[in-house]
Design a protein around this motif. Structure first.
Motif, mmCIF file in Angstrom:
data_model
loop_
_atom_site.group_PDB
_atom_site.id
_atom_site.type_symbol
_atom_site.label_atom_id
_atom_site.label_comp_id
_atom_site.label_asym_id
_atom_site.label_seq_id
_atom_site.Cartn_x
_atom_site.Cartn_y
_atom_site.Cartn_z
ATOM 1 N N ASP A 115 8.416 11.262 -13.004
ATOM 2 C CA ASP A 115 7.598 10.657 -14.065
ATOM 3 C C ASP A 115 7.712 11.370 -15.409
ATOM 4 O O ASP A 115 7.075 10.966 -16.379
ATOM 5 C CB ASP A 115 6.116 10.657 -13.652
ATOM 6 C CG ASP A 115 5.901 10.099 -12.259
ATOM 7 O OD1 ASP A 115 6.051 8.876 -12.101
ATOM 8 O OD2 ASP A 115 5.606 10.879 -11.337
ATOM 9 N N THR A 151 -2.078 8.392 -6.381
ATOM 10 C CA THR A 151 -1.354 8.394 -7.647
ATOM 11 C C THR A 151 -0.474 9.630 -7.655
ATOM 12 O O THR A 151 -0.961 10.751 -7.508
ATOM 13 C CB THR A 151 -2.322 8.428 -8.842
ATOM 14 O OG1 THR A 151 -3.141 7.258 -8.822
ATOM 15 C CG2 THR A 151 -1.555 8.480 -10.159
ATOM 16 N N ARG A 152 0.829 9.429 -7.800
ATOM 17 C CA ARG A 152 1.790 10.529 -7.754
ATOM 18 C C ARG A 152 2.290 10.855 -9.154
ATOM 19 O O ARG A 152 2.635 9.959 -9.915
ATOM 20 C CB ARG A 152 2.995 10.158 -6.889
ATOM 21 C CG ARG A 152 2.678 9.770 -5.462
ATOM 22 C CD ARG A 152 3.951 9.460 -4.715
ATOM 23 N NE ARG A 152 3.723 9.046 -3.335
ATOM 24 C CZ ARG A 152 4.546 9.335 -2.332
ATOM 25 N NH1 ARG A 152 5.648 10.027 -2.561
ATOM 26 N NH2 ARG A 152 4.286 8.919 -1.114
ATOM 27 N N LEU A 153 2.341 12.149 -9.460
ATOM 28 C CA LEU A 153 2.924 12.601 -10.716
ATOM 29 C C LEU A 153 3.870 13.762 -10.441
ATOM 30 O O LEU A 153 3.567 14.646 -9.635
ATOM 31 C CB LEU A 153 1.840 13.065 -11.693
ATOM 32 C CG LEU A 153 0.936 11.990 -12.309
ATOM 33 C CD1 LEU A 153 -0.120 12.646 -13.195
ATOM 34 C CD2 LEU A 153 1.757 10.991 -13.115
ATOM 35 N N LEU A 199 -5.076 12.063 -6.567
ATOM 36 C CA LEU A 199 -4.070 12.314 -7.593
ATOM 37 C C LEU A 199 -3.323 13.572 -7.171
ATOM 38 O O LEU A 199 -3.918 14.646 -7.066
ATOM 39 C CB LEU A 199 -4.738 12.517 -8.958
ATOM 40 C CG LEU A 199 -3.837 13.022 -10.096
ATOM 41 C CD1 LEU A 199 -2.724 12.024 -10.396
ATOM 42 C CD2 LEU A 199 -4.674 13.305 -11.345
ATOM 43 N N THR A 253 -9.271 7.915 -2.796
ATOM 44 C CA THR A 253 -8.296 7.984 -3.885
ATOM 45 C C THR A 253 -7.876 9.426 -4.093
ATOM 46 O O THR A 253 -8.660 10.353 -3.905
ATOM 47 C CB THR A 253 -8.888 7.443 -5.200
ATOM 48 O OG1 THR A 253 -10.070 8.197 -5.516
ATOM 49 C CG2 THR A 253 -9.239 5.967 -5.074
ATOM 50 N N CYS A 307 1.275 13.509 0.093
ATOM 51 C CA CYS A 307 1.185 12.083 -0.241
ATOM 52 C C CYS A 307 1.393 11.216 1.000
ATOM 53 O O CYS A 307 0.670 10.245 1.224
ATOM 54 C CB CYS A 307 2.224 11.719 -1.300
ATOM 55 S SG CYS A 307 1.907 12.408 -2.940
ATOM 56 N N GLU A 338 -1.428 8.662 2.455
ATOM 57 C CA GLU A 338 -1.150 7.226 2.489
ATOM 58 C C GLU A 338 -1.208 6.688 3.909
ATOM 59 O O GLU A 338 -1.582 5.525 4.124
ATOM 60 C CB GLU A 338 0.200 6.953 1.836
ATOM 61 C CG GLU A 338 0.152 7.145 0.325
ATOM 62 C CD GLU A 338 1.516 7.174 -0.335
ATOM 63 O OE1 GLU A 338 1.561 7.058 -1.571
ATOM 64 O OE2 GLU A 338 2.527 7.325 0.378
ATOM 65 N N LEU A 363 -4.824 7.866 -17.291
ATOM 66 C CA LEU A 363 -5.448 7.669 -15.982
ATOM 67 C C LEU A 363 -6.956 7.500 -16.154
ATOM 68 O O LEU A 363 -7.573 8.170 -16.980
ATOM 69 C CB LEU A 363 -5.160 8.862 -15.064
ATOM 70 C CG LEU A 363 -3.688 9.200 -14.831
ATOM 71 C CD1 LEU A 363 -3.579 10.417 -13.925
ATOM 72 C CD2 LEU A 363 -2.943 8.013 -14.223
ATOM 73 N N THR A 398 -0.199 11.835 -20.387
ATOM 74 C CA THR A 398 -0.182 11.216 -19.064
ATOM 75 C C THR A 398 -1.579 11.125 -18.469
ATOM 76 O O THR A 398 -1.978 10.071 -17.948
ATOM 77 C CB THR A 398 0.741 11.995 -18.114
ATOM 78 O OG1 THR A 398 2.056 12.043 -18.667
ATOM 79 C CG2 THR A 398 0.806 11.326 -16.749
ATOM 80 N N TYR A 401 -11.011 10.179 -8.984
ATOM 81 C CA TYR A 401 -10.255 10.550 -7.793
ATOM 82 C C TYR A 401 -11.112 11.431 -6.897
ATOM 83 O O TYR A 401 -11.727 12.392 -7.357
ATOM 84 C CB TYR A 401 -8.977 11.299 -8.188
ATOM 85 C CG TYR A 401 -8.038 10.475 -9.025
ATOM 86 C CD1 TYR A 401 -7.182 9.552 -8.440
ATOM 87 C CD2 TYR A 401 -8.018 10.609 -10.414
ATOM 88 C CE1 TYR A 401 -6.319 8.783 -9.206
ATOM 89 C CE2 TYR A 401 -7.160 9.844 -11.188
ATOM 90 C CZ TYR A 401 -6.312 8.930 -10.589
ATOM 91 O OH TYR A 401 -5.457 8.163 -11.351
#
Length: 221
Positions: free
Chosen positions: A36, A29-31, A5, A3, A18, A22, A53, A49, A57
């Motif tokens: 966003d 988890t994308r910010l 972030l 995982t 990312c 992936e 969560l 934010t 991670y």
């Protein structure tokens, strides 16, 4: 890593990181501010934010940052220093990562290896500064290096296998560096992402609190 972030996921380096993660079946988890509304310069935005969560991670990476903010270019000398431009640099490049780090104990696993990395810059090294100039950006990056080092000490008390580091990605071909690419050799974001993830994978808890370049070599403070 299972995982991750990624903060600043819409930028050149963040987006490439990312994509690499992936492709390795990491749940990412994308910010970002553009996608966003996650604004590192707004404490309320960060708190709201990140409180939503749950984590944990295995990797948290802060890839946000800017060389020019509100049209203020890096200073060529101290005579060009502006209080407003300097505060803008600190807000994004130092205070923002510090706000995220304040949530690290909750978002990282208490047991097992994890990595919290903040993208810094070699120009933030005091020991490596031989040219002067770029006062605000240098100072903000030097500040975030200190913040990362301090956070690493605190994290080690409760998260013994956590690794908290500052990373220098090199000069990367992004909108961030577009006006300055003629001065240094530059690489594509995809290559920078692979380099950074390779370094992150190789780090051990003994490296926590350190400052490393894209090849995994220590940079002087």
């Amino acid at each position: 890593m299972k995982t991750a972030l990624i903060i600043g996921a819409s930028g050149g380096i963040g987006r490439a990181i990312c994509k690499h993660l992936e492709a390795q079946s990491v749940v990412v988890t994308r910010l970002s501010r553009s996608n966003d509304g996650f604004d590192l310069t707004n404490p309320e935005s960060v708190t709201q934010t990140l409180n939503e969560l749950s984590g944990p991670y295995d990797l948290i990476l802060v890839a946000s940052g800017a060389l020019e903010i509100n049209g203020a270019a890096p200073e060529k000398s101290l005579r060009a220093v502006s209080a407003e431009a300097m505060m803008d640099q600190f807000a994004l490049n130092a205070v923002g990562p510090a706000l995220v780090l304040s949530h690290a104990q909750r978002l990282l696993p208490r047991n097992g290896r994890s990595v919290f990395a903040v993208l810094s810059a070699r120009v933030g090294s005091i020991g490596d500064n031989r040219m002067g100039g770029w006062v605000s950006y240098r100072a903000a990056k030097a500040a975030v290096n200190q913040i990362v080092h301090t956070a690493a000490i605190e994290l080690a008390r409760t998260h013994r296998e956590a690794i908290c580091v500052a990373l220098h990605p090199g000069t990367v071909k992004t909108a961030f560096t577009q006006k300055y690419l003629g001065r240094h050799p530059a690489i594509e974001p995809e290559d920078a992402a692979q380099n950074l993830l390779t370094v992150a994978e190789a780090l051990t808890p003994a490296d926590t609190g350190g400052f490393f370049d894209w090849a995994g070599k220590p940079i002087p403070w």
